[in-house]
Design a protein around this motif. Structure first.
Motif, mmCIF file in Angstrom:
data_model
loop_
_atom_site.group_PDB
_atom_site.id
_atom_site.type_symbol
_atom_site.label_atom_id
_atom_site.label_comp_id
_atom_site.label_asym_id
_atom_site.label_seq_id
_atom_site.Cartn_x
_atom_site.Cartn_y
_atom_site.Cartn_z
ATOM 1 N N SER A 158 28.377 -13.322 39.297
ATOM 2 C CA SER A 158 29.282 -14.270 39.932
ATOM 3 C C SER A 158 30.694 -13.696 40.088
ATOM 4 O O SER A 158 31.336 -13.314 39.109
ATOM 5 N N PRO A 159 31.188 -13.658 41.350
ATOM 6 C CA PRO A 159 32.574 -13.205 41.548
ATOM 7 C C PRO A 159 33.526 -14.354 41.205
ATOM 8 O O PRO A 159 33.082 -15.478 40.966
ATOM 9 N N ASP A 160 34.819 -14.086 41.170
ATOM 10 C CA ASP A 160 35.788 -15.178 41.033
ATOM 11 C C ASP A 160 35.605 -16.099 42.239
ATOM 12 O O ASP A 160 35.247 -15.633 43.321
ATOM 13 N N VAL A 161 35.837 -17.408 42.055
ATOM 14 C CA VAL A 161 35.561 -18.298 43.195
ATOM 15 C C VAL A 161 36.840 -18.798 43.839
ATOM 16 O O VAL A 161 37.845 -19.064 43.155
ATOM 17 N N SER A 162 36.714 -18.950 45.165
ATOM 18 C CA SER A 162 37.825 -19.488 45.924
ATOM 19 C C SER A 162 37.940 -20.974 45.600
ATOM 20 O O SER A 162 36.947 -21.699 45.620
ATOM 21 N N ILE A 163 39.159 -21.447 45.282
ATOM 22 C CA ILE A 163 39.297 -22.857 44.901
ATOM 23 C C ILE A 163 40.312 -23.597 45.774
ATOM 24 O O ILE A 163 40.861 -24.622 45.384
ATOM 25 N N SER A 164 40.589 -23.031 46.964
ATOM 26 C CA SER A 164 41.461 -23.773 47.881
ATOM 27 C C SER A 164 41.059 -23.457 49.312
ATOM 28 O O SER A 164 40.312 -22.500 49.564
#
Ligand code: MSP
Length: 479
Positions: free
Chosen positions: A197-203
Motif C-alpha cells: 500500500s502506497p501513501d494515500v491521497s486524502i484531498s
C-alpha cells in the motif's frame, strides 16, 4: 465479558435509494447487538450516511437538484429503511452535519504530522471513490468490475496520508489478532494489500470537486470522501470534543468486503495517528448478488428492500438475509429462493410446529411449569454451542443451529405422536408435550436476535399459564 460495546456499520453513499445489498451491515450489527444485550451488555450502535464526494455531486447535478436538497432527501430514505428493518441505532451521523464537519476538521489538524502534499497522476473510479494501481488498471482492462465504468485519468495536487508510518503496527495488530479481521482468509488479503500500500491521497482540488469538507488551512482543497467518511465512527461519539474512552475502540465494525481495505489500512492509520486503539474486530460480509453479479445502484440490478418487506413483512426478510445469505460469502437473492424459504421453512418447519404444539397443549391443558418458565430467561446464555458460534460472529451458522432444533422437534413430535397417546396414555402424552414445549421455547429464545418479533410473540403466547390455539404464523398468501 465487557459491560459496554460499540458496534458500527458502514455509512452508505446517498446517491440513490437503499437496496437489499445495504441490508447486511445493519442486520448483522443488529443481531450482535440484541445478542449482547440479552447478556446484559450496554450497546451503542452507530449508523449514518456518507454525503460528500464526486458521485453524489455528479448525481445531484444530473438531476438538476441542489446537492443539499438531494442528500437531505436520500439520507431520510436510509433512516426510514434502517427503522423498517427493526434496527435502532443509538447514534446517527450525516457527514454534512455541522458537528461532523467541525470534528473531522479537528481530526485533520491532529493528523498533520502524518500529512504532506504532492502531485499525483493515476487512474480513478468515482464509483469506488478511489485511485487504482496501474497493475489493477491493466488486470481489469481499464474498467471497474464493481461499477462497469471505465477508470478516469486524474492528475492533481493532493494531500497524502503516510500509510508507511504505521504499517508495522497495523501488520502486528492483524497478525496477533488485536485487530481481528474476519473472515480469517481476508486477513491474509489485507496483509498483502498493506505490504504494497502506497501513501494515500486524502484531498481533492476544490476546482474539480466542490462538494466536500474544506481542508483546514487550504481553501483550494476538500477532504477525500473516504477520509471524511472514516472519521464518522469517531465524530458520532463526539470526538475530539468528548472523551470516548467508555466506548472506544469498537467491539466490532460491520462492512462489506469491497471496503474492508479502507477499514483495515486507512482507518487504523488515522487511529494510530490520533493515538487511539484499533477496533477489536472488523467483519467483512460478502455481496448480495443478482444472477451472480454484485447488486449495485451503478449497475442498475438492484432489488428494492421495501418490495421484500411488502411481500411478507419484516421477519421473513430478516430470515432470508440472515440465514440464506451466508455471513461471510457471496449469496444470490432471487424471489424464488425467498418464496421457497418462506413457505418451506418459516411456514412449515416453524409455523406448523408452533401451531401444532399450541393446539395440542391447549387441548390437553399443558403449560410450562413456573420453573421451566424461569429457565427460559437463561436459555440463550447457557447454550454453549450457540454461544460459541455467536461469539465467533458465525451468525448464519448459529441460525442454522437454531433451525436444526426446530427440525429435530418436528421429527420428535411425529415419532412421539402425543395426539394418539392422549387417547391411550394421557399421562405420557402430557409429559411428552411438556418436554416438547419446553425444548421448543428454549429454541425460540435463541431465535430472538434473528427474528425478534416472532420470538417475542411465541414466547409470550406459549409460555403463558394457559395456552390457546395460535393463528397461522406465516400464512400462504403472506401479508
Ligand atoms: N460510503 C461508503 C462506506 C463508507 S464507511 C466509512 C460505501 N457506501 S455504499 O453505499 O457503496 O455501501 C454501503 C455498504 O453496503 C458497504 O458495507 C457495502 O459493502 C455494502 N454493499 C453495497 N452493495 C452490496 C451488495 N450488493 N451486497 C452486500 N453488501 C454491499 O461503500
Amino acid at each position: 465479558m465487557s459491560k459496554t460495546a460499540y458496534l458500527t456499520t458502514a455509512i452508505p453513499y446517498v446517491n440513490g435509494a437503499p437496496h437489499v445489498g445495504h441490508l447486511l451491515d445493519y442486520l448483522l450489527a443488529d443481531v450482535y447487538k440484541r445478542y449482547l444485550e440479552t447478556l446484559g451488555v450496554s450497546v451503542r450502535l452507530q449508523a449514518g450516511t456518507d454525503e460528500h464526494g464526486s458521485k453524489i455531486w455528479n448525481k445531484a447535478a444530473s438531476l438538476d437538484l441542489p446537492v443539499q436538497t438531494y442528500v437531505d432527501n436520500n439520507s431520510a430514505r436510509f433512516r426510514e429503511f434502517i427503522q423498517q428493518l427493526g434496527v435502532t441505532p443509538t447514534d446517527f451521523v450525516r457527514t454534512t452535519d455541522e458537528a461532523h464537519v467541525r470534528r473531522a476538521s479537528a481530526i485533520w489538524k491532529q493528523l498533520k504530522p502524518y500529512i504532506y502534499s504532492a502531485s499525483y497522476e493515476g487512474w480513478y473510479c468515482s464509483g469506488c471513490e478511489r485511485f487504482v494501481s496501474d497493475s489493477e488498471y491493466k488486470d481489469e482492462n481499464g474498467v471497474c468490475p464493481d461499477h462497469a465504468t471505465p477508470f478516469e485519468r486524474l492528475s492533481e495536487k493532493n494531500y497524502y496520508l503516510k500509510i508507511s508510518e504505521f504499517k508495522p503496527q497495523i501488520k502486528t495488530a492483524i497478525e496477533s489478532g488485536t485487530m481481528r479481521v474476519l473472515p480469517a482468509f481476508r486477513a491474509k488479503e489485507v496483509l498483502n494489500l498493506l505490504e504494497d500500500s502506497p501513501d494515500v491521497s486524502i484531498s481533492r482540488p476544490k476546482s474539480s470537486l466542490p462538494w466536500g469538507i474544506p481542508v483546514p488551512g487550504d481553501d483550494s482543497q476538500v477532504m477525500y470522501v473516504w477520509l471524511d467518511a472514516l472519521t464518522n465512527y469517531l465524530t458520532v461519539l463526539g470526538f475530539p470534543e468528548t472523551d470516548i474512552a467508555d466506548f472506544w475502540p469498537p467491539t466490532a465494525m460491520f462492512v462489506g468486503k469491497d471496503i474492508l481495505r479502507f477499514h483495515t489500512i486507512i482507518l487504523p492509520t488515522i487511529l494510530l495517528g490520533l493515538n487511539l486503539p484499533l477496533p477489536k474486530v472488523v467483519l467483512s460480509h460478502g455481496f448480495v448478488l443478482n444472477d451472480g453479479q454484485k447488486m449495485s445502484k451503478s449497475l442498475g440490478n438492484v432489488v428494492d428492500p421495501f418490495d421484500v418487506l411488502a411481500r411478507h413483512g419484516l421477519d421473513p426478510l430478516r430470515y432470508f438475509f440472515l440465514r440464506h445469505v451466508d455471513t461471510f460469502a457471496d449469496s444470490n437473492f432471487t424471489w424464488d429462493k425467498f418464496e421457497a424459504a418462506y413457505s418451506g421453512e418459516l411456514a412449515n418447519d416453524l409455523g406448523n410446529l408452533a401451531s401444532r404444539l399450541a393446539t395440542l397443549c391447549a387441548k390437553n391443558s399443558v403449560a410450562l411449569s413456573p420453573n421451566a418458565r424461569a429457565d427460559l430467561d437463561s436459555a440463550l446464555a447457557s447454550d454453549e454451542a450457540y454461544r460459541t458460534l455467536m461469539d465467533s460472529f458465525e451468525f448464519s451458522k448459529a441460525f442454522d443451529y437454531v433451525w436444526s432444533k426446530f427440525q429435530a422437534l418436528n421429527k420428535r413430535i411425529d415419532t412421539e405422536k402425543p395426539w394418539s397417546l392422549a387417547k391411550t396414555d394421557p399421562e405420557t402424552a402430557h409429559k411428552s408435550l411438556e418436554s416438547l414445549l419446553k425444548d421448543f421455547l428454549s429454541a425460540v429464545a435463541l431465535l430472538a436476535p434473528f427474528l425478534p418479533e416472532t420470538s417475542n410473540h411465541l414466547l409470550a403466547s406459549l409460555s403463558a399459564p394457559t395456552i390457546s390455539p395460535l393463528p397461522p404464523l406465516f400464512p400462504k398468501s403472506g401479508r
